[in-house]
Scaffold this motif. Sequence first.
Motif, PDB file in Angstrom:
ATOM      1  N   ILE A  40      58.242 -11.100 -42.260  1.00 12.98           N
ATOM      2  CA  ILE A  40      58.844 -12.264 -42.903  1.00 12.98           C
ATOM      3  C   ILE A  40      57.795 -13.222 -43.481  1.00 12.98           C
ATOM      4  CG2 ILE A  40      60.336 -14.281 -42.558  1.00 12.98           C
ATOM      5  CD1 ILE A  40      61.865 -11.730 -42.260  1.00 12.98           C
ATOM      6  N   PHE A  60      54.480 -13.065 -44.333  1.00 18.44           N
ATOM      7  CA  PHE A  60      53.477 -12.686 -45.337  1.00 18.44           C
ATOM      8  C   PHE A  60      52.107 -13.309 -45.084  1.00 18.44           C
ATOM      9  CE2 PHE A  60      55.403 -10.160 -48.807  1.00 18.44           C
ATOM     10  CZ  PHE A  60      56.695 -10.079 -48.308  1.00 18.44           C
ATOM     11  N   GLU A  61      51.816 -13.621 -43.824  1.00 21.12           N
ATOM     12  CA  GLU A  61      50.486 -14.150 -43.515  1.00 21.12           C
ATOM     13  C   GLU A  61      49.476 -13.024 -43.282  1.00 21.12           C
ATOM     14  OE1 GLU A  61      49.702 -17.038 -44.028  1.00 21.12           O
ATOM     15  OE2 GLU A  61      51.328 -18.401 -43.578  1.00 21.12           O
ATOM     16  N   LEU A  84      48.637 -10.340 -44.874  1.00 18.86           N
ATOM     17  CA  LEU A  84      48.264  -9.495 -46.014  1.00 18.86           C
ATOM     18  C   LEU A  84      46.824  -8.996 -45.909  1.00 18.86           C
ATOM     19  CD1 LEU A  84      49.884 -11.508 -48.950  1.00 18.86           C
ATOM     20  CD2 LEU A  84      50.859  -9.630 -47.616  1.00 18.86           C
ATOM     21  N   GLY A 138      47.353  -7.210 -51.051  1.00 15.29           N
ATOM     22  CA  GLY A 138      48.707  -7.748 -50.890  1.00 15.29           C
ATOM     23  C   GLY A 138      49.600  -6.884 -50.014  1.00 15.29           C
ATOM     24  N   GLN A 186      51.334  -5.847 -46.439  1.00 20.00           N
ATOM     25  CA  GLN A 186      51.661  -6.470 -45.157  1.00 20.00           C
ATOM     26  C   GLN A 186      51.172  -5.582 -44.019  1.00 20.00           C
ATOM     27  OE1 GLN A 186      55.851  -7.034 -46.627  1.00 20.00           O
ATOM     28  NE2 GLN A 186      55.822  -8.623 -45.064  1.00 20.00           N
TER      29      GLN A 186
END
Lengths: 89, 372
Positions: free
Chosen positions: A58, A60-61, A63, A71, A73
């Motif tokens: 959820i 997206f920290e 990456l 980019g 996950q």
Amino acid sequence: MSRFSNFNKDITFTFNDKVYMAKQGDNVSAALSINDIPYNRKTFDNKTPRSSFCHMGICFECLVQIDGVSGIQACKTQVVEGMEIKEDV
Amino acid sequence: MNKIYDFLIIGGGVTGSSIAYGLSKNSNSSIAIVDAYDNTYRASVGNYGLTWMQSKGYKQPFYARLSEQVSYDWSEFRNELEEKSQIDIEYIKTGGLTFCHTQDEFAKLEKKISNLNSYYQHDSSKTVMLDAKELKKIYPGLGESIVGAAYNKQDGLLNPLHLLKAQLKLAQKQKVEYISHFSTATIDKSNDEYKVTSQDGRIIRAKQLVMAAGLSNMPLAAQLGINVPLEPQKGHILVAQKVPPLDLIPCFNVRQTKSGTLLLGVSNEDVGFDINIDEGIVSNILKKSIKILPMLKDVNLIRSWSSLRIIPQDGKPIYDTIDNTLHVITTHSAITLAPLHANEVSKSILNGKMPDNLKDFSLDRFNEKEIV
């Protein structure tokens, strides 16, 4: 639970060109955590470090750059033998 | 609770907090601001954080000029807020674009822009029409199908959450009492005093009332016999992942925040009080955004939501004071107009009225027809 199973074999991957070990079946986020890698990227604006926060796709920290593609996950990607992972830009 | 406040502000969104900051900056009055619940219909959760003049005031010279005037106040307002609050509201006068996907759209927009340009006081405020070739120079990565755009260099962007936080922080520092989870149920007026009661029975008394409750201004004002004709306008916002800074000039379709997040919009839907997500609308927003900036097709979408914005019946802001004590403020543009609200409007409210140069925005305009 796969991480704790005796059936899983060790694999190797690299993070920022250094070699680390993980268990087959780990996701990249877990593989980084278990190796005490403190962060996977820095923010664009003030360059503060970030690592996995929600571990469920959820936030997206988490990456990272994997095999040259940025980019991605970490928490939603399984680590595989020989994977080249880098801090995301 | 026998305390009687000098001012009670109903509504803790961007407009209410601008007024709370402005009133407390300019006086020692006792002030409270009440804010309802997270599930209230809030325009403040659905705004895009643009300071925008180029599309406002078509065939409405006073509104066009008001938007123009405020656009020159933003840099100073940012400095003031940042200096006092130590919060970076991330305001940049980037300029703003409205893209045209067809020649027909371009021709229509050009006509509209020439009407708006005729109202402005300064040549530097004018919007210019750019063809695709000119546009590419200021918008690298532009999609091939885009015909052109309107460009106004007065427009800009900011971080709306930081604006809200800075205003509320400063208001509280200036002794404003912020009361959350207070959903206003009834307003009674008696003996030069307003009694405001929440849905769970709490009561607040005040000598003067500022109504900045967005869409709720309509039913609340009706309790006092005042007609504030508003309509909800539904809008979707999509949030994509963070990408490195693209230095994009913002438009309603795509903008980037300082932290790298891409925000995509925009929809204007006339569907009443409904905030369900509409997949068809989301898909249209994505298609249009990708046409403008094709690199978006490789960017992950994180979430989307919708909210209700406020449209006064004729589109123009509403500023009115009734009986010197009841101040009604409802606009479509709480962000753009924040410097006006925190300065001229707040100072004037302290004198028991709205600024004289805002007469055109009084409620009288809705009541004239009834005389015929």
